[in-house]
Design an enzyme around this catalytic site. Structure first.
Site, PDB file in Angstrom:
ATOM      1  CB  SER A 162      -0.958  -0.045   1.197  1.00 44.61           C
ATOM      2  OG  SER A 162      -1.955   0.937   1.088  1.00 44.61           O
ATOM      3  CG  ASP A 209      -4.345  -1.219   0.169  1.00 44.59           C
ATOM      4  OD1 ASP A 209      -3.563  -1.929   0.831  1.00 44.59           O
ATOM      5  OD2 ASP A 209      -4.319   0.029   0.212  1.00 44.59           O
TER       6      ASP A 209
END
Length: 401
Positions: A63, A229
């Site tokens: 991320s 993500d």
């Protein structure tokens, strides 16, 4: 993380132990990592007679942590100065550099209209926010050519970022190395690795927070899949570092040390359940943080178990435990974000308020989007304080053999 991964990693030996940096995800909260690393850089600068080269051979990011890892890889040729460069990068950051909300202005005059309009917006686009500004900023701020130069010069050995496929449900680790010698892709239930040159698209995919940012297409095994993500379905955050040869690991998470009181029912309203904001914050915390400590504990338990065997058995195995140091905030990021929600861009603040996301523990959700300097500088300062409090451990990990 499988026992085989931990044990096999501990049975590999190198002339110099490979040191890995694992950076977890968390949106704006990952500014905390920058503070820890800047403090570490200053500690290493102060060591007499020590080389000023970049200390990590393996960089793993998830991320926003993937963005930090890629930035460091692109500046690894600058040695310890890479950490200060990362701090300057975050010091210039604003929410408008990361995302924007494209909703008609007239919706702001009615909370009901705004909520309905945003719902339609999300259904049409698959996400609340447009993260095109992030792609543009990363294209300017991270030199992919410099990553390749750092790998070929052996300033670093490997860079890897993670992503979660909405298409197949598989959690992927994308690895870039100067050569494939000594590195093999791995396949485990629900997770795989592939070696390919990393691009801005990989960073966009890894940092595409679900519902907030749109999915990003990537090619894996010759077919296109859509990714979100990398923190989603990341059940073994330390595994990629071990597969890539790490024998020492510094992992920096940005999880919540404890749930603050404001995350439950508002004061004076007995019996009411958690607000939508506190539930959203809890979901985000589950996506981003809850697997790290379990993975660290498993690695330590395996090491303790093996080291507790009779000395003859340990010697026969030629096993050396992977040294893992985990850093995480010692203060509440949710509480800090709750005090800083006024820094959010007006359109974002109105949108989250219309959806009921700022009530109760709404600071938890806001903390992932607060790319504003008041919040960022506070997180960086917290990271520096936490690092200084554990200076002996950090220096032992980085400098010890």
């Amino acid at each position: 993380m499988s026992l085989a991964t931990i044990i096999h990693a501990g049975m590999r030996h190198y002339e110099q132990p490979n040191l890995a940096l694992v950076l977890m995800g968390g949106g704006a909260r990952t500014a905390y990592q920058v503070g820890v690393l800047r403090a570490l850089g200053n500690m290493l600068q102060a060591q007499p007679g020590r080389a000023r080269r970049f200390p990590f051979q393996i960089l793993i990011g998830t991320s926003a942590g993937a963005i930090n890892a890629a930035f460091l890889a692109a500046h690894a040729l600058e040695g310890l100065q890479a950490f200060e460069q990362l701090a300057e990068f975050w010091g210039r950051l604003r929410s408008s550099d990361v995302y924007r909300l494209t909703a008609p202005r007239w919706l702001a005059f009615s909370r009901v209209s705004l909520a309905l309009g945003l719902s339609r917006h999300v259904q049409a686009r698959g996400a609340l926010l447009d993260n095109t500004p992030l792609a543009e900023m990363l294209g300017r701020g991270i030199s992919l050519d410099n990553i390749e130069k750092a790998l070929r010069s052996r300033s670093i050995d490997a860079l890897a970022v993670t992503g979660s496929s909405y298409t197949s449900g598989v959690h992927w680790t994308f690895c870039q190395t100067a050569s494939r010698e000594g590195f093999q892709p791995w396949t485990r239930p629900g997770r795989r690795a592939e070696f390919q040159p990393l691009t801005i698209a990989h960073l966009m995919a890894s940092s595409a927070i679900p519902f907030l940012f749109p999915a990003t297409p990537l090619t894996v095994e010759g077919r296109q899949e859509h990714f979100g993500d990398g923190s989603m379905r990341q059940i073994t955050p330390l595994s990629p570092a071990m597969h890539l040869g790490a024998q020492k690991i510094l992992v920096i998470g940005v999880g919540q040390p404890e749930r603050p009181g404001f995350a439950v029912a508002p004061a004076g309203i007995p019996g009411r359940g958690p607000s939508l904001g506190s539930m959203a914050g809890h979901v985000m915390a589950s996506v981003f943080h809850d697997t790290l400590q379990a993975d660290v504990e498993q690695a330590r338990r395996v090491a303790d178990t093996i080291n507790g065997l009779p000395q003859e058995a340990v010697s026969a195995m030629n096993y050396k435990a992977i040294d893992v140091l985990a850093m995480a905030p010692t203060e509440s990021l949710d509480a800090l974000a709750q005090q800083s929600t006024g820094e959010l861009p007006t359109a974002i603040r109105q949108a989250l308020a219309a959806l009921g996301m700022l009530k109760g523990g709404g600071g938890a959700l806001a903390s992932y989007l607060l790319f504003e300097q008041g919040f960022i500088q506070s997180l960086m300062a917290m990271g520096e304080r936490d690092a200084m409090a554990r200076a002996d451990e950090l220096l032992e990990l980085v400098l010890g053999n």
